[in-house]
Motif scaffolding. Structure first.
Motif, PDB file in Angstrom:
ATOM      1  N   LYS A 149       0.612  -1.304   0.092  1.00 62.74           N
ATOM      2  CA  LYS A 149      -0.060   0.113   0.015  1.00 62.74           C
ATOM      3  C   LYS A 149       0.705   1.234  -0.053  1.00 62.74           C
ATOM      4  CE  LYS A 149      -3.899   1.993   2.557  1.00 62.74           C
ATOM      5  NZ  LYS A 149      -4.507   1.903   3.648  1.00 62.74           N
ATOM      6  N   ALA A 150       1.932   1.399   0.797  1.00 57.13           N
ATOM      7  CA  ALA A 150       2.694   2.291   0.873  1.00 57.13           C
ATOM      8  C   ALA A 150       3.603   2.618  -0.595  1.00 57.13           C
ATOM      9  CB  ALA A 150       3.878   2.049   1.906  1.00 57.13           C
ATOM     10  N   ALA A 151       3.712   1.542  -1.383  1.00 58.49           N
ATOM     11  CA  ALA A 151       4.477   1.588  -2.587  1.00 58.49           C
ATOM     12  C   ALA A 151       3.466   2.153  -3.525  1.00 58.49           C
ATOM     13  CB  ALA A 151       5.141   0.236  -2.985  1.00 58.49           C
ATOM     14  N   PHE A 152       2.259   1.536  -3.485  1.00 57.72           N
ATOM     15  CA  PHE A 152       1.014   1.997  -4.360  1.00 57.72           C
ATOM     16  C   PHE A 152       0.829   3.467  -4.016  1.00 57.72           C
ATOM     17  CE2 PHE A 152      -3.704   2.701  -4.515  1.00 57.72           C
ATOM     18  CZ  PHE A 152      -3.732   2.158  -5.745  1.00 57.72           C
ATOM     19  N   LEU A 153       0.559   4.184  -2.883  1.00 60.64           N
ATOM     20  CA  LEU A 153       0.304   5.444  -2.668  1.00 60.64           C
ATOM     21  C   LEU A 153       1.578   6.051  -3.161  1.00 60.64           C
ATOM     22  CD1 LEU A 153      -1.443   5.265   0.494  1.00 60.64           C
ATOM     23  CD2 LEU A 153      -2.584   5.313  -1.483  1.00 60.64           C
ATOM     24  N   GLY A 154       2.741   5.950  -3.064  1.00 58.91           N
ATOM     25  CA  GLY A 154       4.034   6.602  -3.311  1.00 58.91           C
ATOM     26  C   GLY A 154       3.988   6.781  -4.842  1.00 58.91           C
ATOM     27  N   ALA A 155       3.543   5.763  -5.572  1.00 59.89           N
ATOM     28  CA  ALA A 155       3.811   5.854  -7.192  1.00 59.89           C
ATOM     29  C   ALA A 155       3.048   6.513  -7.545  1.00 59.89           C
ATOM     30  CB  ALA A 155       3.541   4.300  -7.629  1.00 59.89           C
ATOM     31  N   LEU A 156       1.601   6.513  -6.903  1.00 59.99           N
ATOM     32  CA  LEU A 156       0.526   7.488  -7.384  1.00 59.99           C
ATOM     33  C   LEU A 156       0.712   8.991  -7.071  1.00 59.99           C
ATOM     34  CD1 LEU A 156      -2.652   5.488  -6.441  1.00 59.99           C
ATOM     35  CD2 LEU A 156      -1.867   6.117  -8.898  1.00 59.99           C
ATOM     36  N   ALA A 157       1.374   9.274  -5.982  1.00 62.13           N
ATOM     37  CA  ALA A 157       1.757  10.553  -5.302  1.00 62.13           C
ATOM     38  C   ALA A 157       2.736  11.262  -6.301  1.00 62.13           C
ATOM     39  CB  ALA A 157       2.393  10.460  -3.999  1.00 62.13           C
ATOM     40  N   ALA A 158       3.671  10.326  -7.129  1.00 60.70           N
ATOM     41  CA  ALA A 158       4.681  10.829  -7.841  1.00 60.70           C
ATOM     42  C   ALA A 158       3.808  11.398  -9.231  1.00 60.70           C
ATOM     43  CB  ALA A 158       5.649   9.622  -8.286  1.00 60.70           C
ATOM     44  N   GLN A 159       2.845  10.936  -9.511  1.00 59.34           N
ATOM     45  CA  GLN A 159       1.771  11.247 -10.562  1.00 59.34           C
ATOM     46  C   GLN A 159       0.947  12.436 -10.282  1.00 59.34           C
ATOM     47  OE1 GLN A 159       2.816  10.094 -13.640  1.00 59.34           O
ATOM     48  NE2 GLN A 159       4.603   8.949 -12.754  1.00 59.34           N
ATOM     49  N   GLY A 160       0.955  13.136  -9.135  1.00 58.06           N
ATOM     50  CA  GLY A 160      -0.060  13.985  -8.589  1.00 58.06           C
ATOM     51  C   GLY A 160      -1.276  13.511  -8.022  1.00 58.06           C
ATOM     52  N   VAL A 161      -1.215  12.146  -7.743  1.00 61.48           N
ATOM     53  CA  VAL A 161      -2.500  11.583  -7.225  1.00 61.48           C
ATOM     54  C   VAL A 161      -2.497  11.403  -5.590  1.00 61.48           C
ATOM     55  CG1 VAL A 161      -4.125   9.547  -7.375  1.00 61.48           C
ATOM     56  CG2 VAL A 161      -2.909  10.334  -9.472  1.00 61.48           C
ATOM     57  N   GLN A 162      -3.591  11.811  -4.892  1.00 66.29           N
ATOM     58  CA  GLN A 162      -3.569  11.590  -3.558  1.00 66.29           C
ATOM     59  C   GLN A 162      -4.538  10.788  -3.215  1.00 66.29           C
ATOM     60  OE1 GLN A 162      -4.327  15.729  -1.884  1.00 66.29           O
ATOM     61  NE2 GLN A 162      -2.791  16.694  -3.310  1.00 66.29           N
ATOM     62  N   ALA A 163      -4.315  10.194  -1.961  1.00 74.23           N
ATOM     63  CA  ALA A 163      -5.459   9.223  -1.638  1.00 74.23           C
ATOM     64  C   ALA A 163      -6.014   9.734  -0.133  1.00 74.23           C
ATOM     65  CB  ALA A 163      -4.461   7.849  -1.144  1.00 74.23           C
ATOM     66  N   ARG A 164      -7.267   9.046   0.375  1.00 77.51           N
ATOM     67  CA  ARG A 164      -7.972   9.590   1.338  1.00 77.51           C
ATOM     68  C   ARG A 164      -8.777   8.509   1.980  1.00 77.51           C
ATOM     69  NH1 ARG A 164      -6.753  14.513   3.542  1.00 77.51           N
ATOM     70  NH2 ARG A 164      -5.682  15.792   1.987  1.00 77.51           N
ATOM     71  N   GLU A 165      -8.552   8.048   3.214  1.00 76.23           N
ATOM     72  CA  GLU A 165      -9.202   6.947   3.485  1.00 76.23           C
ATOM     73  C   GLU A 165     -10.685   7.404   4.207  1.00 76.23           C
ATOM     74  OE1 GLU A 165      -8.524   3.836   4.076  1.00 76.23           O
ATOM     75  OE2 GLU A 165      -6.510   3.581   3.987  1.00 76.23           O
ATOM     76  N   GLY A 166     -11.887   6.893   3.796  1.00 76.43           N
ATOM     77  CA  GLY A 166     -12.960   7.263   4.357  1.00 76.43           C
ATOM     78  C   GLY A 166     -13.672   6.017   5.055  1.00 76.43           C
ATOM     79  N   GLY A 167     -15.157   6.203   5.235  1.00 82.67           N
ATOM     80  CA  GLY A 167     -15.724   5.105   6.113  1.00 82.67           C
ATOM     81  C   GLY A 167     -15.612   3.873   5.524  1.00 82.67           C
ATOM     82  N   ARG A 168     -15.688   3.951   4.142  1.00 81.93           N
ATOM     83  CA  ARG A 168     -15.764   2.456   3.469  1.00 81.93           C
ATOM     84  C   ARG A 168     -14.497   2.275   2.600  1.00 81.93           C
ATOM     85  NH1 ARG A 168     -21.523   0.523   3.385  1.00 81.93           N
ATOM     86  NH2 ARG A 168     -22.643   1.756   4.035  1.00 81.93           N
ATOM     87  N   PHE A 169     -14.131   3.223   1.951  1.00 86.09           N
ATOM     88  CA  PHE A 169     -13.249   3.116   0.572  1.00 86.09           C
ATOM     89  C   PHE A 169     -11.911   3.921   0.912  1.00 86.09           C
ATOM     90  CE2 PHE A 169     -17.537   2.482  -1.115  1.00 86.09           C
ATOM     91  CZ  PHE A 169     -17.406   1.116  -1.488  1.00 86.09           C
ATOM     92  N   LEU A 170     -11.054   3.621   0.108  1.00 88.68           N
ATOM     93  CA  LEU A 170      -9.555   4.344  -0.115  1.00 88.68           C
ATOM     94  C   LEU A 170      -9.888   5.083  -1.329  1.00 88.68           C
ATOM     95  CD1 LEU A 170      -6.659   5.083   0.522  1.00 88.68           C
ATOM     96  CD2 LEU A 170      -6.166   3.102  -1.050  1.00 88.68           C
ATOM     97  N   THR A 171     -10.039   6.414  -1.438  1.00 86.36           N
ATOM     98  CA  THR A 171     -10.396   6.966  -2.572  1.00 86.36           C
ATOM     99  C   THR A 171      -9.183   8.197  -2.773  1.00 86.36           C
ATOM    100  OG1 THR A 171     -12.607   7.454  -1.808  1.00 86.36           O
ATOM    101  CG2 THR A 171     -11.878   8.933  -3.597  1.00 86.36           C
ATOM    102  N   LEU A 172      -9.067   7.972  -4.126  1.00 84.37           N
ATOM    103  CA  LEU A 172      -7.921   8.494  -5.170  1.00 84.37           C
ATOM    104  C   LEU A 172      -8.536   9.827  -5.693  1.00 84.37           C
ATOM    105  CD1 LEU A 172      -6.478   5.385  -6.654  1.00 84.37           C
ATOM    106  CD2 LEU A 172      -5.911   6.224  -4.311  1.00 84.37           C
ATOM    107  N   SER A 173      -7.598  10.807  -5.961  1.00 84.02           N
ATOM    108  CA  SER A 173      -7.985  12.109  -6.708  1.00 84.02           C
ATOM    109  C   SER A 173      -6.865  12.908  -6.937  1.00 84.02           C
ATOM    110  CB  SER A 173      -9.280  12.823  -6.098  1.00 84.02           C
ATOM    111  OG  SER A 173      -8.468  13.549  -4.834  1.00 84.02           O
ATOM    112  N   PHE A 174      -7.048  13.991  -7.736  1.00 82.39           N
ATOM    113  CA  PHE A 174      -6.083  14.917  -8.091  1.00 82.39           C
ATOM    114  C   PHE A 174      -5.713  15.954  -7.029  1.00 82.39           C
ATOM    115  CE2 PHE A 174      -6.805  13.161 -12.091  1.00 82.39           C
ATOM    116  CZ  PHE A 174      -5.391  12.768 -12.528  1.00 82.39           C
ATOM    117  N   GLY A 175      -6.493  15.831  -5.776  1.00 81.38           N
ATOM    118  CA  GLY A 175      -6.461  16.864  -4.811  1.00 81.38           C
ATOM    119  C   GLY A 175      -7.580  17.476  -4.443  1.00 81.38           C
TER     120      GLY A 175
END
Length: 259
Positions: A149-175
């Motif tokens: 998961k850390a590698a996944f989030l790091g690879a996405l962050a390098a592309q400008g994609v952020q992640a948020r933990e919600g009540g049910r899901f991990l959500t990806l977005s551009f910020g």
């Protein structure tokens, strides 16, 4: 516009809406008092504009903006959901470019058909179809290890994609966050006193940025850790869950603010 007595920013699932049946009925007494007093209640959710537009109308809140897709966008007052897909396609392309070992551990709405989204969310099929019409973000489930998961989030962050933990899901977005959108919207109303309500990690920044925050109990997920401002009473925990807790919190504010 004249500045209202205060502003309310509220999460939906597990906060204003019941975690299981999505009802808001127990919150209606406080909602009615806020509407009568001219207090804007601004929805702030991971839901899409397509989901929020009819819900906002049903709640009698269509005259106010709403924060959609965890702060990645704003639905303006009175507006219907846009037809275009925004940056969703770009987000999916970046996700699919990840190494296969990382990509396989994340399954998002774009990987599921509407019946699967309905099963994963508990939504009726018609509402699940609206949830699939995303413009800014990709919620999903993580099935890999914490190291992956850390590698996944790091690879996405390098592309400008952020992640948020919600009540049910991990959500990806551009910020964009609920907190940043809250500040923008509060400025429209002359920056009055702000109240925020939420139950999940993706609500924390909004709760901490508000003048008064309420953590609504959610027995379906681990409790949030102690938050900045909690020791001084600026953030308060409500023992009742969902819309019942929401109503209790807002009745406390209504009394305290002399409405």
């Amino acid at each position: 516009m004249p500045s209202p007595p205060f502003l309310v920013f509220t999460d939906l699932d597990g906060t204003l809406l019941d975690h299981e049946d999505y009802s808001h009925d127990p919150a209606e007494p406080a909602l009615a008092r806020l509407r009568a007093a001219g207090v804007p209640v601004i929805l702030a959710s991971s839901k899409t504009a397509g989901e929020i537009a009819p819900l906002r109308a049903d709640l009698g809140l269509a005259d106010h903006p709403a924060i959609v897709e965890n702060g990645a966008g704003v639905l303006e007052p009175g507006a219907e959901a846009p037809e275009d897909r925004g940056r969703y396609g770009e987000l999916r392309v970046l996700l699919d470019r990840l190494p296969a070992s990382l990509r396989a551990a994340f399954r998002g709405f774009g990987d599921w058909d509407v019946p699967m989204i309905a099963r994963r969310t508990g939504l009726p099929l018609a509402e699940a179809e609206l949830a699939a019409r995303r413009r800014f973000s990709e919620p999903g489930l993580w099935r890999g290890s914490e190291a992956q998961k850390a590698a996944f989030l790091g690879a996405l962050a390098a592309q400008g994609v952020q992640a948020r933990e919600g009540g049910r899901f991990l959500t990806l977005s551009f910020g964009g966050t609920k907190a940043s959108r809250m500040a923008e919207i509060a400025a429209r109303y002359g920056r009055p006193f702000t109240v925020a309500l939420g139950d999940a990690p993706n609500d924390v920044e909004m709760l901490e940025a508000a003048d008064l925050g309420f953590v609504i109990a959610n027995p379906h997920r681990p409790s949030l850790p102690p938050l900045s401002g909690e020791a001084g009473g600026r953030i308060v925990r409500i023992d009742a869950a969902g819309p019942k807790g929401w109503n209790a919190a807002m009745e406390r504010v209504i009394k305290g603010r002399g409405i």
